[in-house]
Design a protein around this motif. Structure first.
Motif, short mmCIF file in Angstrom:
data_model
loop_
_atom_site.label_atom_id
_atom_site.label_comp_id
_atom_site.label_asym_id
_atom_site.label_seq_id
_atom_site.Cartn_x
_atom_site.Cartn_y
_atom_site.Cartn_z
N UNK A 221 0.45 -1.08 -0.17
CA UNK A 221 -0.01 0.42 -0.01
C UNK A 221 1.11 0.75 0.17
N UNK A 222 1.67 1.35 0.68
CA UNK A 222 2.58 2.50 0.93
C UNK A 222 3.61 2.94 0.17
N UNK A 223 3.96 1.53 -0.47
CA UNK A 223 5.24 1.59 -0.93
C UNK A 223 5.18 1.15 -2.09
N UNK A 224 4.76 0.18 -3.07
CA UNK A 224 4.61 -0.28 -4.13
C UNK A 224 3.15 0.79 -5.07
N UNK A 225 1.84 0.56 -4.62
CA UNK A 225 1.30 1.82 -4.93
C UNK A 225 1.82 3.32 -5.69
N UNK A 226 2.25 4.17 -4.27
CA UNK A 226 2.85 5.53 -4.40
C UNK A 226 3.71 4.87 -5.40
#
Length: 244
Positions: A221-226
């Protein structure tokens, strides 16, 4: 005579099209001015990319802390064992700020947040200079308020989870409240932010079903999606210098 009439007709049509194009351009300028006054449009795609990279680096260090430096990703059993160990240690010391700061995962989270915030602020500031939109105007104030309210509530919720050793709910709690913050703030910035919020909300809800895999959902959520969001925004608004 017919040729003269044709030429006159062509001149009238050309004049009409020119005036129509000018009117459309004027309307577009008015729309852009209204958007600039009501929405903060200087968010940089590079801010999202940098925040995502920071999150992935933080997740890597957290994974290393959970399974004690052994090779490979942390399994659900190792995560549960780590939580139980931290719970036992917490019960032997007073619930204080200093005590919680001894938790390596909390320290990693704080450092990750600071690094992501500094980089995001830097890229957003540079883009605001380029677009000529004030970094701290009415639109950015509305954006900040609508982001901070859900995040503040979520922070209090996560802090309570730490106090009662509800570690399995921390990652989904972070994702859900962060998603709510993005959806709430999307009215005052680029509309694509809303979809990033929806994705984080969905991940948080799924993570509630699989609480032992919180680190993976958190990194997604905080890594890949950003990184995906930031790349899409950079490609759409900044690659060719297009200012929306």
């Amino acid at each position: 005579m017919e040729e003269i009439n044709f030429d006159s007709y062509f001149e009238v049509q050309s004049t009409f099209m020119t005036e129509q194009n000018q009117s459309l351009a004027a309307l577009q300028d008015i729309k852009n001015m209204m958007e600039r006054s009501s929405r903060f449009i200087s968010l940089s795609g590079l801010s999202g990319i940098s925040a995502g990279i920071c999150a992935l680096v933080g997740a890597w260090f957290a994974n290393d802390a959970i399974h004690g430096g052994t090779a490979g990703p942390a399994s659900d059993v190792q995560i549960v064992d780590f939580y139980e160990t931290r719970s036992a240690q917490t019960l032997t010391r007073p619930h204080s700020v200093t005590g919680y700061l001894d938790d390596p995962l909390l320290r990693i989270a704080i450092i990750t947040f600071i690094a992501a915030f500094v980089l995001a602020f830097t890229f957003t500031y540079l883009r605001s200079q380029k677009t000529g939109v004030p970094l701290w105007g009415k639109a950015s104030k509305r954006l900040m308020i609508n982001v901070c309210v859900p995040l503040a509530v979520g922070g209090a919720f996560v802090l309570k989870l730490l106090m009662i050793q509800g570690y399995g709910l921390i990652a989904p709690g972070c994702l859900i409240f962060y998603g709510l913050a993005l959806v709430n703030a999307s009215k005052y910035t680029l509309s694509e932010v809303r979809y990033l919020g929806y994705c984080n909300l969905l991940l948080g809800l799924v993570n509630l079903v699989y609480p032992n895999y919180g680190l993976y959902f958190w990194a997604l959520g905080f890594g890949v999606l950003h990184i995906i969001y930031g790349t899409a925004m950079w490609w759409r608004y900044e690659r060719k210098g297009v200012d929306n």
